[in-house]
Enzyme design. Structure first.
Site, short mmCIF file in Angstrom:
data_model
loop_
_atom_site.label_atom_id
_atom_site.label_comp_id
_atom_site.label_asym_id
_atom_site.label_seq_id
_atom_site.Cartn_x
_atom_site.Cartn_y
_atom_site.Cartn_z
N GLN A 277 -4.43 -1.27 9.41
CA GLN A 277 -4.39 -2.63 8.86
C GLN A 277 -4.98 -3.63 9.86
OE1 GLN A 277 -3.51 -3.37 5.75
NE2 GLN A 277 -3.85 -5.55 6.03
N LYS B 264 0.85 -1.20 0.00
CA LYS B 264 0.00 0.00 0.00
C LYS B 264 0.88 1.25 0.00
CE LYS B 264 -3.78 -2.48 2.17
NZ LYS B 264 -4.56 -2.85 3.35
N ASP C 176 -10.70 3.12 3.90
CA ASP C 176 -11.07 1.70 3.85
C ASP C 176 -12.59 1.55 3.74
OD1 ASP C 176 -9.37 -0.50 3.82
OD2 ASP C 176 -8.71 -0.18 5.89
#
Ligand code: GUN
Length: 289
Positions: free
Chosen positions: A103, A59, A126
């Site tokens: 994460q 990422k 997200d």
């Protein structure tokens, strides 16, 4: 869709997620350049799960490639929930940061929901905040979870219309299955959500002209269930006993019947990161006065 993004088998056209993700990433880089903005992405990793470390590195690399400001916070596994929330608060207040990604999974002593709920919805790239989930349901502007957004991008790039199609989602997770309901409905599909308790899954899947498998069970969806000419998107990534990576769909047999199918790996996986870049650019544009 560019020619290199598709390869034909006997039957199905393989949707090459890696190539399509590269196209999306190049579009995001070009739009970023044209916008004059420097979108910023903060990635937070707690603990030393090796798979998470790889995802986070990918990422961050992708953010670098598209020209974003990026920062990675790697915290020890024994970080307290209060410390993590303090970091989220700092990132929420940091003007350089348009998108915050924590994460998952988090260590067991940390309340995942309290942490994710703390991320400002407008920085929640997200799309995991309940505010974004609600806005998505009501078809209002929001940040859409990256994997479902990637599935829709793959379907779009088949060039085939979704209007009126019978879509069956297998798997009801908050991250994939549930947002897929909204996205497919908004594309005018008739949507069925199947899951581990669904009776006669074979018949339900057999009705579908669009199948999204996101259940996390290796090759649960049999090739013989697939309706002729269906579009099959496989979100699963499972390690088979042989060590091979397999999806939630029996790929070779399904490819004999499907019109389009994603491989595992190299299908949905790379799209998730590309859509994270797109969400971060969207968040940066929306933060403009
Ligand atoms: N862990 C596995 N998939 C994801 C994802 O899409 N986002 C985050 N934040 N963590 C994950």
């Amino acid at each position: 869709m560019s020619d290199r993004a598709v390869t034909s088998t006997n039957r199905a056209t393989i949707l090459d997620g890696k190539a399509i993700a590269a196209e999306v990433t190049a579009e995001v880089a070009a739009e970023t350049d044209a916008s004059g903005l420097r979108p910023g992405l903060a990635v937070v990793l707690v603990g030393d799960d090796p798979a998470s470390a790889v995802y986070v590195r990918n990422k961050t690399r992708s953010a670098e490639r598209v020209g974003f400001y990026h920062v990675q916070h790697t915290l020890p596994a024994d970080t307290s929930e209060a410390e993590l929330i303090q970091l989220i608060d700092r990132l929420n207040a940091d003007d350089r940061v348009d998108g915050i990604l924590v994460q998952l999974p988090l260590p067991g002593h940390i309340g995942k929901e309290r942490v994710l709920d703390r991320v400002l919805p407008q920085k929640d790239v997200d799309g995991f905040h309940p505010m974004n989930a609600g806005l998505l349901t009501w078809r209002r502007p929001c940040l859409v979870p990256c994997t479902p957004a990637g599935v829709m991008e793959l379907l779009r790039r088949t060039g085939q219309n979704l209007r009126g199609e019978e879509a069956v989602i297998v798997g009801r997770s908050n991250i994939v299955g549930k947002p897929m309901i909204q996205l497919l409905e908004q594309a005018d599909c008739t949507v069925t959500l199947a899951h581990s308790r669904t009776r006669d899954l074979a018949t339900v899947v057999g009705r579908a002209s669009v199948v999204v498998a996101a259940v996390g069970v290796p090759e649960l969806v049999k090739g013989a269930w697939i309706r002729d000419g269906a579009r099959v998107i496989d979100v699963g990534i499972n390690r088979a006993p042989s060590g091979r990576l397999v999806g939630d769909v029996e790929f070779a047999a399904a490819a004999e019947r499907a019109a389009f199918i994603t491989p595992v790996p190299g299908g949905v996986g790379p799209m998730t990161i590309a859509m994270l870049m797109r969400n971060t650019l969207t968040a940066a544009k929306r933060r403009l006065p």
